[in-house]
Design a protein around this motif. Sequence first.
Motif, short mmCIF file in Angstrom:
data_model
loop_
_atom_site.label_atom_id
_atom_site.label_comp_id
_atom_site.label_asym_id
_atom_site.label_seq_id
_atom_site.Cartn_x
_atom_site.Cartn_y
_atom_site.Cartn_z
N SER A 122 0.83 -1.20 0.00
CA SER A 122 0.00 0.00 0.00
C SER A 122 0.87 1.26 0.00
O SER A 122 0.57 2.23 -0.71
CB SER A 122 -0.93 0.01 1.23
N ALA A 123 1.93 1.25 0.82
CA ALA A 123 2.83 2.40 0.88
C ALA A 123 3.52 2.62 -0.46
O ALA A 123 3.66 3.76 -0.92
CB ALA A 123 3.86 2.20 1.99
N TRP A 124 3.92 1.52 -1.10
CA TRP A 124 4.59 1.64 -2.40
C TRP A 124 3.63 2.18 -3.46
O TRP A 124 3.97 3.05 -4.25
CB TRP A 124 5.11 0.27 -2.82
N VAL A 125 2.39 1.66 -3.45
CA VAL A 125 1.39 2.13 -4.41
C VAL A 125 1.09 3.60 -4.20
O VAL A 125 1.01 4.40 -5.14
CB VAL A 125 0.10 1.29 -4.29
N ALA A 126 0.92 4.01 -2.92
CA ALA A 126 0.62 5.41 -2.61
C ALA A 126 1.76 6.31 -3.05
O ALA A 126 1.53 7.40 -3.62
CB ALA A 126 0.38 5.57 -1.11
N LYS A 127 3.00 5.89 -2.82
CA LYS A 127 4.16 6.70 -3.21
C LYS A 127 4.23 6.84 -4.72
O LYS A 127 4.50 7.93 -5.25
CB LYS A 127 5.43 6.04 -2.67
N ARG A 128 3.97 5.77 -5.43
CA ARG A 128 4.06 5.79 -6.89
C ARG A 128 2.98 6.68 -7.49
O ARG A 128 3.20 7.35 -8.49
CB ARG A 128 3.93 4.37 -7.43
N HIS A 129 1.80 6.71 -6.85
CA HIS A 129 0.70 7.50 -7.39
C HIS A 129 0.61 8.89 -6.76
O HIS A 129 -0.30 9.65 -7.08
CB HIS A 129 -0.63 6.76 -7.18
N GLY A 130 1.51 9.17 -5.84
CA GLY A 130 1.59 10.52 -5.31
C GLY A 130 0.73 10.81 -4.11
O GLY A 130 0.82 11.88 -3.54
N ASP A 131 -0.16 9.90 -3.71
CA ASP A 131 -0.97 10.13 -2.52
C ASP A 131 -1.46 8.78 -2.00
O ASP A 131 -1.36 7.77 -2.66
CB ASP A 131 -2.18 11.03 -2.82
N GLY A 132 -2.04 8.79 -0.79
CA GLY A 132 -2.51 7.56 -0.18
C GLY A 132 -4.01 7.50 -0.10
O GLY A 132 -4.57 6.66 0.60
N GLY A 133 -4.72 8.41 -0.76
CA GLY A 133 -6.16 8.46 -0.61
C GLY A 133 -6.89 7.74 -1.73
O GLY A 133 -6.32 7.34 -2.73
N GLY A 134 -8.18 7.61 -1.54
CA GLY A 134 -9.02 7.07 -2.60
C GLY A 134 -8.95 5.57 -2.74
O GLY A 134 -8.55 4.84 -1.85
N GLU A 135 -9.33 5.15 -3.92
CA GLU A 135 -9.44 3.71 -4.23
C GLU A 135 -8.84 3.49 -5.60
O GLU A 135 -9.14 4.21 -6.55
CB GLU A 135 -10.92 3.31 -4.19
N HIS A 136 -7.97 2.51 -5.73
CA HIS A 136 -7.31 2.26 -6.99
C HIS A 136 -8.23 1.54 -7.97
O HIS A 136 -9.13 0.80 -7.57
CB HIS A 136 -6.02 1.46 -6.75
N TRP A 137 -7.99 1.75 -9.25
CA TRP A 137 -8.90 1.31 -10.30
C TRP A 137 -9.11 -0.20 -10.30
O TRP A 137 -10.18 -0.69 -10.68
CB TRP A 137 -8.35 1.74 -11.67
N TRP A 138 -8.10 -0.96 -9.88
CA TRP A 138 -8.17 -2.41 -9.98
C TRP A 138 -8.97 -3.06 -8.85
O TRP A 138 -9.21 -4.28 -8.88
CB TRP A 138 -6.76 -3.00 -10.02
#
Length: 250
Positions: A122-138
């Motif tokens: 989760s931390a890696w995904v948030a860092k890559r996308h620039g924030d930790g909020g919301g819900e990812h498309w997948w």
Amino acid sequence: MGPLEALAILIAGLGAGTINAVVGSGTLLTFPTLLAFGFPPVTANVSNTIGLVPGSVAGAWGYRRELAGQRRRALRLGLASLLGGAAGGVLLLVLPEHAFETIVPVLIALGVLLVIFGPRISAWVAKRHGDGGGEHWWVWPAVLATGVYGGYFGAAQGVLLMAALGIGVADTLQRLNATKNVLAAIVNGVAGLIFTLVADVDWRVVALIAIGSVMGGLLGAFVGRRLPPQVLRGVIVVVGVVALVALLAK
């Protein structure tokens, strides 16, 4: 069905409802119990699914405080669970019983690993996308796929859901567990409706599991809501590993 068999099925329903509210995988208690008493596999599976529906609803009700503010999420992901559960229920009726025997253990093992490494991912995904909020498309297609699996069999459905939600949705583990209970209730409900209309159902089994699972769902919600995140994550992993071992040992 004798009184001792009925009592055993009732107790299995109680245990399944409790486990489902906290994690998932209650089917690993009820399904083998029914097989041990001589019920045909498909009849046992469909009767078990219908019987666990009230327990799933009870578990979701027990988490109603954690569901506050999640209406849009529950509706959006609930549609995925509805479609997936319907597809899984139909697949159970049209595919050979051994069709998913290879992929199911793989899915459960993947779910356990995702739960273990979820915070880091989760931390890696948030860092890559620039924030930790919301819900990812997948997340939506992942919930859809889990719904297909849940409608087909359902053991460790909760582990897979918590893995997807824990990594792809920015929220607390307890609130995500509440969402999981709603999604599992939808999957079981739509699959159970299909089975009611076209499958061979043993309504004595349904009644016993339903009574036990409602009591267990309320008990599981009471216990699960009080578990710290680390403990809840540990419980999910343990149940997932037990589910994997049980399926591989068949």
